[in-house]
Write an enzyme that holds these catalytic residues in place. Structure first.
Site, short mmCIF file in Angstrom:
data_model
loop_
_atom_site.label_atom_id
_atom_site.label_comp_id
_atom_site.label_asym_id
_atom_site.label_seq_id
_atom_site.Cartn_x
_atom_site.Cartn_y
_atom_site.Cartn_z
N SER A 79 35.55 -34.17 -3.47
CA SER A 79 34.24 -34.63 -3.94
C SER A 79 33.33 -35.03 -2.79
CB SER A 79 34.40 -35.81 -4.91
OG SER A 79 35.04 -36.91 -4.27
N HIS A 212 -0.87 -32.93 -35.55
CA HIS A 212 -0.46 -31.55 -35.85
C HIS A 212 -1.21 -30.54 -34.97
CE1 HIS A 212 1.44 -33.21 -39.49
NE2 HIS A 212 0.32 -33.89 -39.64
N SER A 333 -1.33 -16.88 -8.99
CA SER A 333 -0.49 -15.80 -9.49
C SER A 333 -0.32 -14.74 -8.41
CB SER A 333 -1.13 -15.16 -10.73
OG SER A 333 -0.55 -13.92 -11.04
N GLN A 378 35.39 -38.14 -11.80
CA GLN A 378 34.78 -37.56 -10.61
C GLN A 378 33.55 -36.74 -10.99
OE1 GLN A 378 37.32 -35.92 -7.44
NE2 GLN A 378 36.22 -33.99 -7.66
#
EC number: 4.3.2.1
Length: 517
Positions: A79, A212, A333, A378
């Site tokens: 870990s 809504h 873009s 862990q």
């Protein structure tokens, strides 16, 4: 955005008076005895090694084993690749533990001093990126302890007296979560300030309110922005509550049953800024409810931020056109040259899924585990680290966005007459004249039908047209029609009326110590 540092400076809560250490709470805790001098030890000797050397190093827990773990098992169970961010908390806990052991006569003062100086040196090596994290040493605890043994020798072998990795990791993780919460609360305050300051810049601007996603009633823009300020305040309160519940020390619970050695758990709890030790040693090492509560709070905050993101993405669209983000918080873009996208808030909306997923991961992880500690725990670290890093980024970029948008007042004003936003105010007018609300609702609904057929708004109807449906209408009705008149009629506590919103703004200006806009 740049990477977010997940190692937090330690802040202490009020200390327990039962400790034999200093009870000061808002200053660094020193683990060196008064009058002692800190000295810089030589750099750690090289820990470089080839696979052969690594396989031959005896694990700190390896006494009863005759074979080394396989390479696949070692890689699967390590870990250190993610829990090394706990190094500050691990070193802090070890310092408190060593000082307590010396105070209780379980190690000598000389051993304690060697341990403290060695830990200081290791911390410096880590922060200078000169410390070698070794996979074969499994985790942050074993890496630091093994390095300490390499550095100072025999005294380091005494540090783990009356301590298990079970209570050690629980202590480290609580300290980390506590510091992370403190950081998140500061970030929430910054976002709240940004929203309040944006509201102050647009104090009189009226926008359509929606239910809504259909136009409903006119509201002041500051009223809308303060909605998110209020939600964030409850989020901050949940973090405070979570912090209070997690601020109990597991240290000294050992593997699960405690110890027969004469330790002082109140001393270490106080030194680390915990309220007191956890009462039950099994509970101390076997539960991660504090992680779940923290993850839930992140998820709840993420949902609020996601709704803020959704609102602003809509408002920045051509169809709404209510706000324009600056170029500094927009993207383009790759194929459409005209595009200017509110990507940061889209990602705030999108990343909320991650923090929800992190919560579900650990909920599933903890379900059905037998007492006490299990290695499954862990797997609570990475979701917690990811959730915390993600929510911090979401909060930060939301504040950045709020500081770099402008509202298109002309566009908003031109759009306001549409949608009969003053219909409810007109119904209230009839109620004030003595008509039952259901009757007034019916009459105003019919008037809206007249407007739809004529293609006009309520304020464009003549008094004669209104009187055809009810003789109650009088000339003063026109003081209730139109969005400005409608907003001015709101007066209930917490409403969108000008005076009410001004009071709300004043409250937040004082609470958040906003001095100028």
């Amino acid at each position: 955005m740049g990477a977010i540092d997940l190692s937090f400076s330690q802040s202490l809560l009020f200390s327990s008076s039962r400790s034999n250490l200093s009870s000061s709470t808002h200053r660094s805790v020193s683990f060196l005895p008064p009058g002692s001098k800190s000295r810089c030890l030589p750099p750690l000797r090289s820990m470089s090694h080839d696979d052969d050397t690594a396989s031959k190093e005896v694990k700190l827990w390896g006494g009863r084993f005759e074979e080394s773990v396989t390479e696949k098992v070692e890689k699967f169970t390590e870990s250190i690749s993610f829990d090394k961010v706990l190094y500050k908390q691990d070193i802090m806990g070890s310092k408190a533990h060593a000082s307590m052991l010396a105070h209780q006569g379980l190690i000598t003062d000389s051993d304690k001093d060697s341990i403290l100086r060695g830990l200081d040196d290791i911390e410096r090596q880590i922060e200078a990126n000169k410390f070698e994290w070794r996979t074969d040493r499994e985790d942050v605890h074993m890496n630091i302890e093994a390095a300490l043994t390499d550095l100072i020798g025999e005294p380091a072998k005494k540090l783990h007296t009356a301590r298990s990795r079970n209570d050690q990791v629980a202590t480290d993780f609580r300290l980390w979560c506590r510091d992370a919460i403190d950081t998140i609360i500061v970030k929430i305050r910054n976002l709240q300030r940004a929203l309040v300051e944006l509201a102050l810049k647009n104090e009189a601007l009226i926008v359509p309110g929606y239910t809504h996603l259909q136009r409903a009633q006119p509201v002041l823009l500051p009223h809308v922005l303060l909605t998110f300020v209020e939600q964030l305040e409850r989020d901050a309160g949940r973090y405070v509550d979570c912090r209070a519940r997690l601020n109990f020390s597991p240290l000294g619970a050992c593997a699960l049953a405690g110890t027969g050695l004469p330790i002082d758990r109140f001393m270490t709890a106080n030194a680390l800024g915990f309220t007191e030790p956890m009462r039950n040693s099994i509970d101390a090492v076997s539960d991660r409810d504090f992680v779940l509560e923290f993850l839930y709070t992140n998820a709840n905050t993420g949902i609020h931020l996601s709704r803020l993101g959704e609102e602003w993405v809509l408002w920045a669209s051509e169809e709404f056109g209510f706000m324009t983000p600056s170029d500094s918080v927009s993207t383009g873009s790759s194929i459409m040259p005209q595009k200017k996208n509110p990507d940061p808030m889209e990602l705030v909306r999108g990343k909320s899924a991650r923090v929800i997923g992190d919560l579900v991961t650990v909920l599933t992880l903890c379900k059905g585990l037998p007492l006490a500690y299990n290695r499954d725990f862990q797997e609570d670290k990475e979701p917690m680290f990811d959730s915390t890093k993600t929510i911090m980024g979401m909060i930060d970029v939301s504040a950045e966005f709020a500081q770099n948008v402008t509202f298109n007042e002309d566009r908003i004003k031109k759009s306001l007459p549409a949608g009969h936003l003053d219909a409810t105010t007109l119904a209230d007018y009839l109620v004030k004249k003595g008509m039952p609300f259901r009757s007034s609702h019916d009459i105003v609904g019919k008037l809206v039908g007249v407007c739809v057929s004529k293609g006009c708004e309520l304020q464009n109807l003549s008094l004669e047209e209104m009187k055809k449906l009810s003789p109650v209408f009088e000339e003063d009705v026109f003081g209730f029609l139109g969005v400005e008149n409608s907003v001015n009629k709101f007066s209930s506590y917490g409403s969108t009326g000008s005076n009410c919103v001004a009071e709300q703004l004043g409250y937040w200006v004082n609470k958040l110590n906003i001095t100028s806009t």
